[in-house]
Design a protein around this motif. Structure first.
Motif, PDB file in Angstrom:
ATOM      1  N   VAL A 438       1.002  -1.313   0.064  1.00 51.13           N
ATOM      2  CA  VAL A 438       0.001  -0.123   0.080  1.00 51.13           C
ATOM      3  C   VAL A 438       0.958   1.198   0.004  1.00 51.13           C
ATOM      4  N   LYS A 439       0.716   2.177  -1.039  1.00 51.73           N
ATOM      5  CA  LYS A 439       1.305   3.292  -1.010  1.00 51.73           C
ATOM      6  C   LYS A 439       1.166   4.131   0.337  1.00 51.73           C
ATOM      7  N   PRO A 440       2.334   4.652   0.826  1.00 52.90           N
ATOM      8  CA  PRO A 440       2.327   5.436   2.323  1.00 52.90           C
ATOM      9  C   PRO A 440       0.956   6.481   2.287  1.00 52.90           C
ATOM     10  N   GLU A 441       0.691   7.326   1.086  1.00 55.89           N
ATOM     11  CA  GLU A 441      -0.544   8.102   1.206  1.00 55.89           C
ATOM     12  C   GLU A 441      -1.795   7.688   1.562  1.00 55.89           C
ATOM     13  N   TYR A 442      -1.816   6.181   1.181  1.00 53.47           N
ATOM     14  CA  TYR A 442      -3.124   5.645   1.595  1.00 53.47           C
ATOM     15  C   TYR A 442      -3.245   4.672   3.070  1.00 53.47           C
ATOM     16  N   ARG A 443      -2.229   4.896   3.618  1.00 57.89           N
ATOM     17  CA  ARG A 443      -2.182   3.852   4.778  1.00 57.89           C
ATOM     18  C   ARG A 443      -2.860   4.374   6.145  1.00 57.89           C
ATOM     19  N   ARG A 444      -3.506   5.609   5.874  1.00 54.91           N
ATOM     20  CA  ARG A 444      -4.346   6.237   6.990  1.00 54.91           C
ATOM     21  C   ARG A 444      -5.696   6.418   6.343  1.00 54.91           C
ATOM     22  N   ILE A 445      -6.920   5.929   6.938  1.00 57.78           N
ATOM     23  CA  ILE A 445      -8.002   6.380   6.419  1.00 57.78           C
ATOM     24  C   ILE A 445      -9.106   6.620   7.570  1.00 57.78           C
ATOM     25  N   HIS A 446      -9.919   7.646   7.515  1.00 58.48           N
ATOM     26  CA  HIS A 446     -10.881   7.866   8.376  1.00 58.48           C
ATOM     27  C   HIS A 446     -12.099   8.121   7.717  1.00 58.48           C
ATOM     28  N   ALA A 447     -13.303   7.073   7.665  1.00 58.38           N
ATOM     29  CA  ALA A 447     -14.231   7.134   6.705  1.00 58.38           C
ATOM     30  C   ALA A 447     -15.375   6.386   7.327  1.00 58.38           C
ATOM     31  N   PRO A 535     -16.050  -7.852  18.084  1.00 53.01           N
ATOM     32  CA  PRO A 535     -16.489  -6.420  17.990  1.00 53.01           C
ATOM     33  C   PRO A 535     -17.140  -6.050  16.587  1.00 53.01           C
ATOM     34  N   LEU A 536     -16.511  -6.690  15.600  1.00 52.19           N
ATOM     35  CA  LEU A 536     -17.091  -6.542  14.150  1.00 52.19           C
ATOM     36  C   LEU A 536     -18.523  -6.571  14.367  1.00 52.19           C
ATOM     37  N   ALA A 537     -19.178  -7.483  15.122  1.00 52.16           N
ATOM     38  CA  ALA A 537     -20.697  -7.481  15.169  1.00 52.16           C
ATOM     39  C   ALA A 537     -21.520  -6.521  15.836  1.00 52.16           C
ATOM     40  N   ARG A 538     -20.691  -5.581  16.604  1.00 52.82           N
ATOM     41  CA  ARG A 538     -21.303  -4.111  16.899  1.00 52.82           C
ATOM     42  C   ARG A 538     -21.330  -2.907  16.190  1.00 52.82           C
ATOM     43  N   LEU A 539     -20.586  -3.163  14.972  1.00 48.76           N
ATOM     44  CA  LEU A 539     -20.654  -2.149  14.041  1.00 48.76           C
ATOM     45  C   LEU A 539     -21.954  -1.998  13.244  1.00 48.76           C
ATOM     46  N   ARG A 540     -22.096  -0.656  13.001  1.00 52.08           N
ATOM     47  CA  ARG A 540     -23.448  -0.219  12.271  1.00 52.08           C
ATOM     48  C   ARG A 540     -23.067   0.540  11.209  1.00 52.08           C
ATOM     49  N   GLU A 541     -23.844   0.544  10.075  1.00 50.30           N
ATOM     50  CA  GLU A 541     -23.818   1.331   9.130  1.00 50.30           C
ATOM     51  C   GLU A 541     -23.431   2.672   9.444  1.00 50.30           C
ATOM     52  N   GLY A 542     -22.539   3.508   8.880  1.00 48.29           N
ATOM     53  CA  GLY A 542     -22.236   4.799   9.079  1.00 48.29           C
ATOM     54  C   GLY A 542     -21.342   5.167   9.991  1.00 48.29           C
ATOM     55  N   ASP A 543     -20.932   3.934  10.901  1.00 45.50           N
ATOM     56  CA  ASP A 543     -19.929   4.293  12.119  1.00 45.50           C
ATOM     57  C   ASP A 543     -18.654   4.703  11.422  1.00 45.50           C
ATOM     58  N   GLY A 552      -0.685   1.754  13.890  1.00 42.93           N
ATOM     59  CA  GLY A 552      -1.173   0.411  14.369  1.00 42.93           C
ATOM     60  C   GLY A 552      -2.443   0.569  14.954  1.00 42.93           C
ATOM     61  N   ILE A 553      -3.386   1.181  14.468  1.00 40.73           N
ATOM     62  CA  ILE A 553      -4.602   1.438  15.119  1.00 40.73           C
ATOM     63  C   ILE A 553      -5.799   1.043  14.287  1.00 40.73           C
ATOM     64  N   LEU A 554      -6.829   0.424  14.823  1.00 40.64           N
ATOM     65  CA  LEU A 554      -8.133   0.122  14.233  1.00 40.64           C
ATOM     66  C   LEU A 554      -9.223   0.157  15.058  1.00 40.64           C
ATOM     67  N   GLU A 555      -9.987   1.324  14.957  1.00 39.93           N
ATOM     68  CA  GLU A 555     -11.083   1.396  15.867  1.00 39.93           C
ATOM     69  C   GLU A 555     -12.217   2.133  15.236  1.00 39.93           C
ATOM     70  N   ALA A 556     -13.179   1.714  16.188  1.00 40.01           N
ATOM     71  CA  ALA A 556     -14.574   2.269  15.570  1.00 40.01           C
ATOM     72  C   ALA A 556     -14.931   3.537  16.606  1.00 40.01           C
ATOM     73  N   GLN A 557     -15.142   4.742  16.047  1.00 40.81           N
ATOM     74  CA  GLN A 557     -15.091   5.898  16.908  1.00 40.81           C
ATOM     75  C   GLN A 557     -16.457   6.064  17.267  1.00 40.81           C
ATOM     76  N   VAL A 558     -16.975   5.419  18.191  1.00 48.01           N
ATOM     77  CA  VAL A 558     -18.215   5.314  18.859  1.00 48.01           C
ATOM     78  C   VAL A 558     -18.098   5.637  20.475  1.00 48.01           C
ATOM     79  N   ASP A 559     -19.034   6.564  20.995  1.00 48.71           N
ATOM     80  CA  ASP A 559     -19.127   6.549  22.107  1.00 48.71           C
ATOM     81  C   ASP A 559     -18.926   5.222  23.060  1.00 48.71           C
ATOM     82  N   ALA A 560     -18.159   5.270  24.049  1.00 48.86           N
ATOM     83  CA  ALA A 560     -17.706   4.000  24.630  1.00 48.86           C
ATOM     84  C   ALA A 560     -18.890   3.305  25.298  1.00 48.86           C
TER      85      ALA A 560
END
Length: 637
Positions: A438-447, A535-543, A552-560
């Motif tokens: 993966v090219k360096p410019e694509y190694r971080r995504i927030h979507a 935790p993948l089963a807790r995800l909802r559309e649009g999170d 080294g981070i992978l997280e759903a930015q949802v209120d704890a």
């Protein structure tokens, strides 16, 4: 060169963690060796059955029990291009054995499925479990106790790890792995990928796509990209289990033929009947496992090995973790750019200096152990280049410098300071990502997340224009318990097309990707998987999801608090029962997590009554063996 301190520390941590299971494993090997050659324990009826079909010369040698007998485990079939050349190998091995006063028999065959044929098909749900079936089939073949060493004929994805696990179950036997080599170059891999993306966009016809695929996969031999199959070969050499420089020599060439003959000769020379006994169970220790991972990282190899080599290690009584793999990756620089990490195929990699160059660089930098191997000279022998000399195998020094620095570089001028893989952590669990592709410019995504349980749904959403401009495709219920953890390479053309359009996209899944996958940031092998309540089963559309490979981070930015209260979404896909999937229900029910090797079989020595887990935890804190054992002794009392 002294060993790099971080490589030394990881190796020592694995050694201490593995103290009890490794000791139990070696005791089994010692017991088998002390009992003497295996055939001496067969009754007359047993032995007569075993050589009934042999010719007079072979029968006489097997009766006398003084000459070694090679067992051949073959994954030959003529549908797999990589395995088709193995059709003639048993005759070559038998001929070599007879010339040297020995014998050889095909002990058994193992299944060998092609992930390239089953990509995106129901059959892919059997792929990962085929590794364990291969291990079991190997054990069945060797269970006749007729053999003094074994040759393993296998190349591709699950086949080599399965053969290796099976071989380690018979750790008292010497083992030599024999490759078949890659096919010659076809059309460039990038050109093939471009046609795939045009087809996904409706800009290329099916006939154009088939023509491109056929020009890429065009003859006998391994596919030429650096996926799981070719990574297998590098790792086997890094562990010293196949002849130096034998991985990337094309089929049906004079050098390939002398390498095959030499493999049979070497197997005959290292049995317990001679003076150079080298059983595989003693060769494969924690240093060999670290070597394999270091080579994987230096060459940007397949993510599948973060599962397979955890399982292989356990088969030898060694406990390898994803944290170990991550630390090695952060220590070993990336020395190779081979597709999907670059433009070159494995033929260009070999021409630039190949494994010989990589191993010499790693050894000189203290990033690889110099260990005993199946040949004299340890790992330094693997820095030499094979040659045909008067019709036999000879060696010359490997290249002093890379012949193509767009493909292969020294440690002092590496493509990147770290290796090809990275461990991700966060509230979605633990996952791996192949950063080298993966090219360096694509190694971080927030979507925002687009959540599906069936990978085919993404194509449907795209066709309907329902996908956001930027998004993270979350494909869950693809783990080993859910459906056997299929590869999701069929998503690569669509996601690659969208990224080419300037959109930011990524994949997050508890499934796998092909070793040929790259370009798109992909957090894969998420553990715990959705089907195990992950935790993948807790995800909802649009999170909103943050995937940051550098940090080294992978997280759903949802209120704890909201995250904690969410229920687990059920799997909405209907289970498939075709193409034999129903036969693997037991495997899905009892398979271990991906970070424990996704094993559906018992692997390695049996656990003591109270298990190793508590002891291992205390070793991690630095306690010695006596202190760790004390609580268990008190409990037993």
């Amino acid at each position: 060169m002294s060993l790099h301190p971080r490589i030394e520390a990881v190796t020592d941590r694995i050694r201490r963690r593995s103290t009890y299971p490794r000791r139990a494993y070696l005791e089994v090997i010692d017991a088998s060796l002390s009992a003497g050659p295996r055939r001496t324990r067969l009754s007359c009826g047993n032995l007569a059955h075993a050589f009934a079909a042999s010719g007079p010369t072979d029968k006489g040698r097997l009766r006398a029990d003084v000459a070694p007998n090679l067992g051949i485990i073959t994954a030959y079939n003529d549908m797999l291009s990589a395995h088709q050349p193995f059709q003639t190998y048993p005759d070559i091995v038998r001929q070599v054995a007879r010339e040297l006063g020995a014998t050889a028999q095909v002990a058994g065959g193992v299944p060998a499925m092609c992930d390239g044929v089953t990509q995106g098909r129901p059959g892919m749900e059997l792929s990962l479990f085929s590794r364990d079936v291969i291990a079991q089939a190997t054990a069945i073949a060797l269970s006749h106790d007729m053999f003094d060493a074994a040759l393993y004929l296998g190349v591709c994805d699950k086949i080599v790890p399965g053969l290796l696990i099976g071989a380690l179950a018979f750790g008292h036997l010497p083992a030599v792995f024999v490759p078949a080599g890659p096919m010659t170059p076809g059309i460039p891999n990038r050109e093939k990928a471009a046609v795939r993306e045009r087809y996904a966009a409706g800009e290329a016809t099916g006939e154009e796509l088939l023509e491109a695929e056929s020009a890429s996969y065009h003859s006998a031999g391994t596919c030429t990209f650096y996926g799981t199959a070719n990574s297998n070969q590098t790792l086997l050499e890094a562990m010293g289990l196949q002849l130096p420089g034998s991985s990337f020599v094309n089929p049906d060439t004079p050098l390939r033929q002398v390498l095959t003959r030499a493999a049979a000769e070497r197997a005959l020379h290292i049995t317990a009947l001679g003076q150079d006994y080298r059983p595989i169970g003693q060769l494969v220790d924690e240093r060999a496992i670290v070597n394999a991972i270091a080579a994987l990282m230096a060459t940007g190899g397949s993510t599948n090995h973060t599962i397979h080599w955890v399982a292989v290690a356990r088969a030898a009584g060694i406990v390898l973790s994803w944290d170990d793999i991550d630390e090695i990756s952060q220590t070993v620089p990336l020395l190779a750019h081979v597709y999907p990490n670059g433009e070159a195929d494995v033929n260009r990699f070999a021409a630039a200096g190949g494994t010989q160059f990589v191993f010499r660089e790693l050894l000189d930098a203290g990033l690889m152990h110099d260990i005993p191997t199946i040949v004299a000279g340890g790992m330094r022998a693997y820095c030499d280049q094979p040659r045909v000399v008067d019709g036999r195998l000879g060696y010359a020094p490997g290249v002093a410098s890379s012949a193509d620095d767009t493909v292969l570089r020294p440690v002092s001028n590496a493509f990147e300071s770290q290796g090809g893989l990275r461990l991700l952590r966060g509230n979605l669990g633990r996952a791996l990502i192949k950063v080298s592709a993966v090219k360096p410019e694509y190694r971080r995504i927030h979507a925002p997340a687009v959540v599906v349980d069936d990978p085919r749904s993404l194509n449907t959403l795209h066709a309907a224009g329902a996908l956001p401009h930027d998004f993270v495709a979350v494909v869950r219920y693809q783990g080993p318990k859910a459906n056997g953890m299929p590869e999701l390479h069929s998503l690569a053309p669509l996601l690659g097309l969208l990224q080419n359009q300037g959109r930011r996209v990524a994949l997050v899944t508890d499934g796998r990707l092909s070793g040929a996958s790259g370009k798109i940031p992909a957090a894969i092998h998420i553990t715990p998987e959705a089907a195990a309540g992950g935790p993948l089963a807790r995800l909802r559309e649009g999170d909103m999801i943050l995937l940051d490979a550098q940090a080294g981070i992978l997280e759903a930015q949802v209120d704890a608090q909201e995250w904690k209260l969410r229920t687990l979404a059920p799997n909405t896909t209907r289970p498939s029962h075709n193409l034999g999937r129903n036969l693997f229900a037991f495997s899905r029910a009892f398979v271990s997590p991906a970070d424990e090797g996704a094993l559906s079989i018992s692997c390695g020595p049996p656990s003591p009554e109270h298990g190793w887990e508590e002891v291992d935890a205390e070793y991690e804190l630095g306690h010695d063996a006596q202190a760790a054992a004390a609580p268990h002794e008190a409990k037993d009392a």
